[in-house]
Design a protein around this motif. Structure first.
Motif, mmCIF file in Angstrom:
data_model
loop_
_atom_site.group_PDB
_atom_site.id
_atom_site.type_symbol
_atom_site.label_atom_id
_atom_site.label_comp_id
_atom_site.label_asym_id
_atom_site.label_seq_id
_atom_site.Cartn_x
_atom_site.Cartn_y
_atom_site.Cartn_z
ATOM 1 N N GLY A 54 0.818 -1.212 0.000
ATOM 2 C CA GLY A 54 0.000 0.000 0.000
ATOM 3 C C GLY A 54 0.848 1.255 0.000
ATOM 4 N N ILE A 66 2.502 6.359 -1.373
ATOM 5 C CA ILE A 66 1.298 5.663 -0.930
ATOM 6 C C ILE A 66 0.365 5.454 -2.118
ATOM 7 N N THR A 77 -1.953 4.334 5.717
ATOM 8 C CA THR A 77 -0.650 4.031 5.132
ATOM 9 C C THR A 77 0.346 5.157 5.396
ATOM 10 N N HIS A 80 1.627 4.955 8.894
ATOM 11 C CA HIS A 80 2.549 3.813 8.964
ATOM 12 C C HIS A 80 3.929 4.200 8.416
ATOM 13 N N GLU A 81 3.948 4.828 7.251
ATOM 14 C CA GLU A 81 5.228 5.167 6.615
ATOM 15 C C GLU A 81 5.935 6.317 7.330
ATOM 16 N N ASP A 103 3.123 -0.531 12.936
ATOM 17 C CA ASP A 103 1.684 -0.718 12.855
ATOM 18 C C ASP A 103 1.012 -0.570 14.213
ATOM 19 N N THR A 106 0.581 3.045 14.163
ATOM 20 C CA THR A 106 -0.534 3.353 13.269
ATOM 21 C C THR A 106 -1.866 3.157 13.977
#
Length: 171
Positions: A54, A66, A77, A80-81, A103, A106
């Motif tokens: 993703g 993304i 996403t 997360h990144e 995560d 996240t």
């Protein structure tokens, strides 16, 4: 019954995943992109293969990519990144631990803004951290909290909720 059927091989099971839908939190993309820029990263939203990643964070090129799609999935996403860009990388933690940590971040950040990502995050963490995920979470709880708070602070700084409950971003 736990014995395998004669002549049959067990099928590996993937944890059930509930993909995100909707655009209710798309207004968070701008402040997250601003945070990424403050960290020295560019953010690119582009068409990615449906069954591929993703998104990703390229620390060398200082770029976060993304997948184009629903706003809520992009927010998940991007958080997360950004967690990766805040130092939770494979070199420091190893791939499995880094993925479990980002995560968890996240999940915490998205929960703090009312976006339920449990249908994706819980199976994701389970898939990466099947062996020792709970130990990783316990060992790095402070790291998870520190990274989550950094992202939450960026969202709280830029987000203004009006009396009507309509969100806008600070100019």
């Amino acid at each position: 019954m736990t014995d395998a059927l004669p002549g049959k091989h067990p099928v590996p099971l993937e944890p059930p995943c509930e993909p995100l839908t909707g655009d209710s939190h798309a207004h968070l993309i701008d402040p997250l992109t601003t945070l990424a820029a403050e960290l020295g990263y560019t953010v690119e939203i582009r068409d990615l293969p449906e069954h591929g990643p993703g998104g990703w964070c390229d620390a060398t090129a200082k770029q976060i990519v993304i997948a184009d799609g629903r706003g809520n999935a992009q927010v998940r996403t991007l958080v997360h990144e950004i967690a990766h860009s805040l130092g939770v990388g494979y070199d420091t933690y190893g791939r499995e631990q880094a993925e479990v940590l980002v995560d968890c971040v996240t999940y915490v950040v998205c929960s703090s803004v009312g976006l339920d990502v449990g249908g994706e995050s819980i199976p994701y963490v389970a898939g990466w951290g099947e062996d020792g995920a709970l130990d990783t979470i316990r060992e790095y709880a402070t790291t998870i909290d520190t990274v989550a708070r950094r992202i939450e602070d960026a969202l709280q700084h830029d987000a203004i909720e009006t009396v009507d409950g309509v969100h806008s971003t600070a100019a």
